[in-house]
Design an enzyme around this catalytic site. Structure first.
Site, mmCIF file in Angstrom:
data_model
loop_
_atom_site.group_PDB
_atom_site.id
_atom_site.type_symbol
_atom_site.label_atom_id
_atom_site.label_comp_id
_atom_site.label_asym_id
_atom_site.label_seq_id
_atom_site.Cartn_x
_atom_site.Cartn_y
_atom_site.Cartn_z
ATOM 1 N N SER A 199 -13.864 -36.174 33.698
ATOM 2 C CA SER A 199 -13.216 -36.654 32.627
ATOM 3 C C SER A 199 -14.052 -37.172 31.128
ATOM 4 C CB SER A 199 -12.256 -38.093 32.843
ATOM 5 O OG SER A 199 -11.303 -37.808 33.772
ATOM 6 N N HIS B 205 -14.585 -42.405 29.957
ATOM 7 C CA HIS B 205 -13.697 -41.572 28.901
ATOM 8 C C HIS B 205 -14.543 -42.045 27.469
ATOM 9 C CE1 HIS B 205 -9.795 -41.000 31.098
ATOM 10 N NE2 HIS B 205 -10.916 -40.755 31.989
#
Length: 304
Positions: free
Chosen positions: A208, A254
């Site tokens: 991610s 992230h």
């Protein structure tokens, strides 16, 4: 595949905000035109020349009317070599993620806990080995291996679909080497921020961080090409909202990947032509040194 048009074809219909569509890909609005034939060209089609950009047809044939600058070797907007397959690195990254996922499943069947040996963890005691493990214990490789590690089918499916969607346009625009550097640095940036801010014994894994880096790079590239920013900004806002509202998501990865990816991409697409390589190398080195510094500081906090 779309067939290229001729230099005499009519201008494509205008797209978002009145921008014309690429003459080879009419669904892609662009503000860039070939310096020889003046046809609109998208990032995948543009080739660096001594002045501005040219379309593939003019580079191959030297066509166009009137005097024009001599084209250099085919290059992407960031100075990378134009390739026949702008998805090669994306496919390799997809393959690596799938290979590690399969290896995890095989190891589980064999009774080996491969996940705990490759995931990102700051410092903890491994009960199966009764010893300290983690990045702070010297296992720096976890910062990278965790980027290719997944356990759940839904997790890897979402990340790989995102990679397949975001990867090829960036690879085409940046070139293979720069795209590879962007992906790896984004993943490492996400791992570094997770290591810095998450609990020392809280494991994390997944691509991610790297995916968010590609999303940030896409926004930077679209801004550089004067594309309509609304779609990518909406996508980014939705993903960030999902990051902070959904439980059990390592938001640090992230955010870290997003920041590093956007910063590296900015250096790549805004570098002056005459110092492009120097700026690109410098940008990547600075990003890597920042990652190392974050990891070093956190390590000192945990073991110092």
């Amino acid at each position: 595949m779309d067939q290229p048009g001729s230099p005499q074809e009519p201008q494509q219909a205008h797209g978002h905000d009145g921008l014309p569509g690429c003459h080879r890909h009419p669904d892609r609005p662009t503000g860039i035109r070939c310096t020889r034939c003046d046809r609109p060209i998208c990032p995948e089609c543009m080739i660096s020349a001594s002045v501005g950009f040219q379309c593939p047809e003019c580079v191959r044939t030297g066509g166009g009317s009137g005097p024009a600058p001599q084209a250099s070797a085919p290059r992407t907007i960031a100075g990378g070599t134009l390739t026949a397959d702008p998805r090669l690195i994306t496919k390799i990254l997809l393959g690596l993620n799938v290979a590690v996922f399969v290896a995890v499943l095989v190891a589980q069947q064999a009774g080996t806990d491969l996940v705990n040996r490759l995931d990102l963890i700051g410092l903890a005691i491994d009960p199966s080995r009764y010893q300290l493990v983690g990045v702070a214990h010297g296992e720096w490789y976890r910062l990278l291996t965790a980027v290719f590690l997944h356990q759940q089918i839904a997790h890897i499916a979402f990340n790989l679909l995102s990679l397949w969607w975001l990867g090829p346009p960036l690879e085409a625009a940046l070139g293979r080497l720069r795209f590879t550097a962007l992906y790896l640095l984004s993943g490492l940036g996400g791992s570094a921020l997770s290591f810095l801010m998450a609990a020392q014994n809280q494991p994390s894994l997944g691509a991610s961080g790297a995916i968010f880096g590609l999303l940030g790079a896409t926004a930077v590239l679209m801004r550089r090409l004067r594309y309509d920013m609304k779609p990518v900004l909406i996508l980014l806002a939705l993903n960030l909202a999902f990051t902070f509202l959904w439980p059990n998501i390592a938001w640090q990865a992230h955010v870290g990947g997003l920041v590093v990816g956007a910063a590296v991409a900015f250096g790549m697409v805004h570098a002056p032509r005459d110092r492009r390589t120097l700026v690109h190398v410098g940008t990547c080195v600075v990003a890597l040194l920042a990652i190392v510094a974050v990891v070093w500081v956190r390590t000192l906090q945990l073991v110092g």
